[in-house]
Design a protein around this motif. Structure first.
Motif, mmCIF file in Angstrom:
data_model
loop_
_atom_site.group_PDB
_atom_site.id
_atom_site.type_symbol
_atom_site.label_atom_id
_atom_site.label_comp_id
_atom_site.label_asym_id
_atom_site.label_seq_id
_atom_site.Cartn_x
_atom_site.Cartn_y
_atom_site.Cartn_z
ATOM 1 N N ILE A 102 -9.217 15.002 -4.096
ATOM 2 C CA ILE A 102 -7.836 14.506 -4.158
ATOM 3 C C ILE A 102 -6.872 15.569 -3.653
ATOM 4 C CG2 ILE A 102 -5.989 13.816 -5.744
ATOM 5 C CD1 ILE A 102 -8.156 12.409 -7.408
ATOM 6 N N HIS A 103 -7.085 16.806 -4.065
ATOM 7 C CA HIS A 103 -6.230 17.915 -3.630
ATOM 8 C C HIS A 103 -6.298 18.062 -2.105
ATOM 9 C CE1 HIS A 103 -4.135 21.743 -3.884
ATOM 10 N NE2 HIS A 103 -5.087 22.284 -3.116
ATOM 11 N N LEU A 104 -7.499 18.031 -1.532
ATOM 12 C CA LEU A 104 -7.671 18.162 -0.087
ATOM 13 C C LEU A 104 -7.024 16.989 0.642
ATOM 14 C CD1 LEU A 104 -9.043 19.801 2.177
ATOM 15 C CD2 LEU A 104 -11.032 18.325 1.881
ATOM 16 N N HIS A 105 -7.167 15.804 0.104
ATOM 17 C CA HIS A 105 -6.576 14.610 0.742
ATOM 18 C C HIS A 105 -5.058 14.691 0.751
ATOM 19 C CE1 HIS A 105 -6.040 10.443 1.861
ATOM 20 N NE2 HIS A 105 -5.252 10.266 0.802
ATOM 21 N N ARG A 106 -4.465 15.120 -0.347
ATOM 22 C CA ARG A 106 -3.001 15.202 -0.418
ATOM 23 C C ARG A 106 -2.453 16.260 0.521
ATOM 24 N NH1 ARG A 106 -2.193 14.581 -6.950
ATOM 25 N NH2 ARG A 106 -2.505 12.342 -7.002
ATOM 26 N N HIS A 107 -3.162 17.396 0.657
ATOM 27 C CA HIS A 107 -2.664 18.462 1.527
ATOM 28 C C HIS A 107 -2.869 18.121 2.995
ATOM 29 C CE1 HIS A 107 -1.265 21.350 -1.361
ATOM 30 N NE2 HIS A 107 -2.381 21.169 -2.083
ATOM 31 N N ARG A 108 -3.892 17.361 3.340
ATOM 32 C CA ARG A 108 -4.088 16.959 4.741
ATOM 33 C C ARG A 108 -3.050 15.927 5.168
ATOM 34 N NH1 ARG A 108 -10.576 16.237 5.798
ATOM 35 N NH2 ARG A 108 -11.065 18.454 5.783
ATOM 36 N N ASN A 109 -2.616 15.076 4.243
ATOM 37 C CA ASN A 109 -1.669 14.018 4.597
ATOM 38 C C ASN A 109 -0.228 14.520 4.640
ATOM 39 O OD1 ASN A 109 -3.619 12.126 4.965
ATOM 40 N ND2 ASN A 109 -3.511 11.319 2.902
ATOM 41 N N LYS A 110 0.058 15.718 4.138
ATOM 42 C CA LYS A 110 1.423 16.242 4.198
ATOM 43 C C LYS A 110 1.800 16.632 5.618
ATOM 44 C CE LYS A 110 2.105 17.986 -0.450
ATOM 45 N NZ LYS A 110 2.331 19.180 -1.280
#
Length: 85
Positions: free
Chosen positions: A76-84
């Protein structure tokens, strides 16, 4: 050949063809159902014993449960930072 004869011949072929398909599919369903019932009769599925504790947390050992939570949190952390970006 006259046109009414052609139309009659076409309708005959239509009814005959659809009839054969209907009969074939009906026989296929009956055969599949009979095979399924015979397999279930000769090879019944073993019943699984019910777990002593109910709930999702009881399904996994504590160590494995914490690893799963850590992996999900990291994803979840990786997904949120990639989508920023």
């Amino acid at each position: 050949m006259q046109e009414p004869d052609l139309i009659t011949e076409g309708l005959n072929l239509l009814i005959l063809g659809m009839g054969f398909v209907f009969v074939f599919l009906t026989l296929l369903v009956v055969a599949t159902t009979l095979m399924s019932k015979s397999i279930n009769h000769f090879f019944p599925e073993a019943e699984e014993p019910a777990p002593a504790k109910a709930g999702k947390a009881a399904a996994l050992p504590t160590e494995q449960n914490s690893e799963v939570i850590a992996a999900i949190s990291a994803a979840i952390h990786l997904h949120r930072h990639r989508n920023k970006n």
